[in-house]
Scaffold this motif. Structure first.
Motif, mmCIF file in Angstrom:
data_model
loop_
_atom_site.group_PDB
_atom_site.id
_atom_site.type_symbol
_atom_site.label_atom_id
_atom_site.label_comp_id
_atom_site.label_asym_id
_atom_site.label_seq_id
_atom_site.Cartn_x
_atom_site.Cartn_y
_atom_site.Cartn_z
ATOM 1 N N ILE A 32 -88.172 -72.192 -39.726
ATOM 2 C CA ILE A 32 -86.436 -73.329 -40.383
ATOM 3 C C ILE A 32 -85.886 -72.955 -39.278
ATOM 4 O O ILE A 32 -85.809 -72.278 -38.429
ATOM 5 N N ALA A 33 -85.310 -74.033 -38.781
ATOM 6 C CA ALA A 33 -83.684 -74.361 -37.767
ATOM 7 C C ALA A 33 -83.062 -75.122 -38.713
ATOM 8 O O ALA A 33 -83.005 -76.199 -38.930
ATOM 9 N N LEU A 34 -81.343 -74.340 -38.148
ATOM 10 C CA LEU A 34 -80.490 -75.309 -38.668
ATOM 11 C C LEU A 34 -79.800 -75.604 -37.419
ATOM 12 O O LEU A 34 -80.107 -75.122 -35.874
ATOM 13 N N PHE A 35 -79.354 -77.182 -37.339
ATOM 14 C CA PHE A 35 -78.438 -77.735 -36.024
ATOM 15 C C PHE A 35 -76.933 -77.806 -36.858
ATOM 16 O O PHE A 35 -76.871 -78.908 -37.840
ATOM 17 N N PRO A 36 -76.557 -76.894 -36.742
ATOM 18 C CA PRO A 36 -74.721 -77.235 -36.793
ATOM 19 C C PRO A 36 -73.897 -77.752 -36.583
ATOM 20 O O PRO A 36 -74.369 -78.163 -34.741
ATOM 21 N N ASP B 216 -80.833 -87.858 -30.580
ATOM 22 C CA ASP B 216 -81.412 -87.468 -29.666
ATOM 23 C C ASP B 216 -81.812 -85.980 -29.939
ATOM 24 O O ASP B 216 -83.018 -85.801 -29.609
ATOM 25 N N ILE B 217 -81.454 -85.052 -29.937
ATOM 26 C CA ILE B 217 -81.728 -83.546 -29.927
ATOM 27 C C ILE B 217 -82.252 -83.478 -30.770
ATOM 28 O O ILE B 217 -83.197 -82.473 -31.434
ATOM 29 N N ILE B 218 -82.116 -84.039 -32.352
ATOM 30 C CA ILE B 218 -83.044 -83.607 -33.521
ATOM 31 C C ILE B 218 -83.925 -84.361 -33.621
ATOM 32 O O ILE B 218 -85.185 -83.832 -33.483
ATOM 33 N N ASP B 219 -83.858 -85.140 -33.054
ATOM 34 C CA ASP B 219 -85.584 -86.364 -32.851
ATOM 35 C C ASP B 219 -86.277 -85.239 -31.839
ATOM 36 O O ASP B 219 -87.651 -85.146 -32.070
ATOM 37 N N ARG B 220 -85.961 -84.683 -30.921
ATOM 38 C CA ARG B 220 -86.489 -84.077 -29.880
ATOM 39 C C ARG B 220 -87.226 -83.010 -30.600
ATOM 40 O O ARG B 220 -87.785 -82.103 -30.139
ATOM 41 N N LEU C 219 -80.537 -74.541 -33.299
ATOM 42 C CA LEU C 219 -80.434 -75.181 -32.417
ATOM 43 C C LEU C 219 -79.502 -75.699 -32.099
ATOM 44 O O LEU C 219 -78.430 -76.337 -32.899
ATOM 45 N N ARG C 220 -78.988 -76.011 -31.086
ATOM 46 C CA ARG C 220 -77.833 -76.721 -30.274
ATOM 47 C C ARG C 220 -78.094 -76.838 -28.900
ATOM 48 O O ARG C 220 -78.976 -76.834 -28.138
ATOM 49 N N GLY C 221 -77.366 -78.176 -28.768
ATOM 50 C CA GLY C 221 -77.711 -79.797 -27.891
ATOM 51 C C GLY C 221 -76.745 -79.105 -26.316
ATOM 52 O O GLY C 221 -75.413 -78.851 -27.167
ATOM 53 N N ILE D 58 -81.321 -71.988 -29.984
ATOM 54 C CA ILE D 58 -82.560 -72.481 -29.184
ATOM 55 C C ILE D 58 -81.222 -73.687 -28.608
ATOM 56 O O ILE D 58 -81.150 -74.663 -29.196
ATOM 57 N N PHE D 59 -81.688 -73.842 -27.588
ATOM 58 C CA PHE D 59 -80.765 -74.498 -26.416
ATOM 59 C C PHE D 59 -81.480 -75.659 -26.308
ATOM 60 O O PHE D 59 -83.172 -75.569 -25.110
ATOM 61 N N LEU D 60 -81.350 -77.203 -27.120
ATOM 62 C CA LEU D 60 -82.038 -78.245 -25.967
ATOM 63 C C LEU D 60 -81.326 -79.403 -25.005
ATOM 64 O O LEU D 60 -80.022 -79.650 -25.667
ATOM 65 N N THR D 61 -81.334 -79.917 -24.164
ATOM 66 C CA THR D 61 -80.929 -80.664 -22.840
ATOM 67 C C THR D 61 -80.294 -81.799 -23.707
ATOM 68 O O THR D 61 -81.693 -82.204 -23.708
ATOM 69 N N CYS D 62 -79.901 -82.375 -23.886
ATOM 70 C CA CYS D 62 -79.893 -83.843 -24.134
ATOM 71 C C CYS D 62 -80.354 -84.336 -23.164
ATOM 72 O O CYS D 62 -80.241 -84.454 -21.454
#
Length: 160
Positions: A4-8, A20-24, A87-89, A116-120
């Motif tokens: 389970i991840a939280l995207f705040p 974009d971040i959510i979908d990926r 989760l952070r973009g 967890i970092f995702l680049t946009c």
């Protein structure tokens, strides 16, 4: 155990950069909770209810996505919902430096929560809610920066 991840975030408004971040991120987790942080020190342009409604509309066909709002420390909310990941973009290096400092503090407070970092995607790297709010506030057309659910509701509200 479920991943389970939280995207705040404030999502004021929800932009194509956010989606974009959510979908990926969807394939990476069993459940993704989009948490709209309520900060009493900030006065948002759009109500929490409006932002929740937009995100629920955008992800209505995605059963692994939950949208909610929360107050207080993000790591405490993670514990509350059973999230082991934040989760952070990231758009630019400056974002990373800022986000890493927050991740380090969160890690010290709650050792079991990983950030967890995702680049946009490059086409969304210039989209920032702050800039989009300025476009909207000054009567510009922000549709190219927004998901359809958001831009169509803004166009509708201009007509009423």
């Amino acid at each position: 155990m479920q991943r389970i991840a939280l995207f705040p975030g404030t999502f004021d408004p929800v932009t194509l950069g956010h989606t974009d971040i959510i979908d990926r991120a969807l394939p990476l987790f069993d459940k993704l909770v989009i948490g709209i942080g309520v900060n009493s020190g900030k006065v948002p342009m759009f109500s929490v209810e409006q932002r929740v409604e937009w995100l629920r509309e955008i992800y209505k066909d995605q059963p692994t996505v939950e949208v909610t709002s929360y107050e207080g420390l993000t790591v405490n909310f993670c514990k509350q919902i059973g999230a082991k990941f934040i989760l952070r973009g990231i758009r630019y290096v400056a974002d990373f430096e800022y986000e890493k400092a927050i991740a380090d503090i969160n890690r010290k407070m709650e050792h079991e929560v990983e950030t967890i970092f995702l680049t946009c995607s490059p086409e969304f790297s210039t989209i920032a809610s702050t800039l989009v709010r300025d476009v909207i506030r000054n009567g510009g057309d922000a549709a190219q920066f927004l998901p359809d659910a958001v831009s169509s509701s803004l166009q509708y509200s201009k007509l009423s």
